[in-house]
Design an enzyme around this catalytic site. Structure first.
Site: not given
Ligand code: 9MR
Length: 334
Positions: A271, A163, A269, A240, A204
């Site tokens: 969804d 990111e 990722e 997402h 990513n």
């Molecule tokens: O799914 C993850 C969630 O449990 C955490 O609280 C969150 C914290 O930033 O991160 C989520 O996963 C993220 C991933 O690591 C990077 N891309 C976005 C995802 C969704 O927020």
């Protein structure tokens, strides 16, 4: 038990129907699912894997683990390999959650898609408050050497940088870019290559869901970094999506796959809000249309465990039962 039961009910229903009313495509997807699972179907098409996000709190649930091992061939640590989890204080490494995830995968013979080494979020304040270039460089190198080094040979791929772009394709402000410019990318990938020479190294990001400015900015950076050879092996698109948001994904994947010297792209990722069957079908078809698209990772197994639980964006419901989106994906892969 559940899958056998579902298939049995489907077959029993079909036998009772007149021939011309039999839902043939539907039936074959369910039968295929009962016999194999999404990962094996995708592998049969010559691709690497279908995976899911996990961590100890998930796979220690017996139902979660049963679905994971039936349907998926890889796990990605949803949180346990992030910097705040793995090195909360300088040089203090806390790797029990990450170890558990890797042990689960190894014990069960599935892959690990590791996530993530350098990210501005879930970053401990001791890192974000660094003001000296040399100190930051050492912190990154030591973090990567220790974390990626520990799992060397046990992970298929690493999200090395996560990111780093703004929506307009420019580089996001972070402690990394503010102190080091884009050289943090080069030094992070060099450290990861040294720590785990076998892993495929990925950059990513999210919102790379059409051939938009952000996707173009990312491709430009990869073209520069990979100008003289393979530094970045793969590009991950998180995917997402909101409901109805899959229309640009095929073009995005083509664009990402065109980046210089990139071996693979991955949906990392996945969804989708409300988990529409048509949306899931479009995303899987977009991956299948590009040979470099080697993996699809769902961001969780069942809806209530999703970070967007209220949008019910995954393939399995609260009882771990297949949703229509699951059947749609199985059908595309069958
Ligand atoms: O799914 C993850 C969630 O449990 C955490 O609280 C969150 C914290 O930033 O991160 C989520 O996963 C993220 C991933 O690591 C990077 N891309 C976005 C995802 C969704 O927020």
């Amino acid at each position: 038990m559940k899958s056998f039961f579902t298939a049995f009910v489907a077959i029993a229903t079909i036998v009772a129907l007149p021939l011309d009313a039999r839902p043939v495509a539907e039936t074959s997807a369910l039968s295929v699912r009962a016999a194999t699972g999404l990962d094996k179907l995708f592998k049969a098409k010559g691709r690497a894997f279908v995976g899911t996000a996990s961590d100890q709190g998930r796979f220690s649930n017996a139902q979660n683990s049963a679905v994971t091992l039936r349907e998926f061939g890889s796990v990605t640590p949803e949180n346990s390999m992030k910097w705040d989890a793995t090195e909360p204080n300088p040089g203090q490494f806390t790797l029990s959650g990450a170890d558990a995830l890797v042990n689960y995968a190894t014990t069960n013979g599935i892959l690990v898609r590791a996530h993530t080494l350098v990210w501005h979020s879930q970053l401990p304040t001791w890192v974000s408050s660094i003001t000296d270039k040399t100190v930051l460089t050492s912190a990154i190198q030591n973090h990567i050497a220790t974390v990626a080094g520990r799992y060397a040979g046990k992970v298929r791929s690493w999200d090395v940088v996560n990111e780093m772009f703004n929506e307009d394709g420019s580089v996001r402000s972070s402690v990394f870019s503010n102190l080091l410019g884009t050289s943090f990318v080069d030094l992070s990938f060099a450290a990861a290559r040294k720590a785990d020479p076998e892993a495929l190294l990925y950059i990513n990001d999210f919102n790379l869901d059409s051939a938009n400015a952000k996707a173009k900015g990312l491709v430009n950076l990869v073209n520069t970094v990979n100008a003289n050879g393979v530094v970045i092996d793969g590009i991950g698109t998180q995917t997402h999506l909101g409901a109805g948001g899959a229309g640009g994904v095929a073009a995005a994947i083509k664009l990402l796959a065109s980046a210089k010297n990139v071996k693979e792209v991955a949906i990392t990722e996945l969804d989708i809000g409300q988990a529409g069957a048509a949306d899931y079908t479009a995303v899987v078809n977009a991956c299948l249309a590009e040979t470099k698209c080697q993996s699809i990772t769902l961001w969780g197994v069942r809806d209530p465990d999703s970070w967007r639980a209220s949008e019910t964006p995954l393939l399995f419901d609260a009882n771990f039962a297949d949703k229509a989106a699951y059947t749609a994906v199985a059908k595309v892969l069958a």
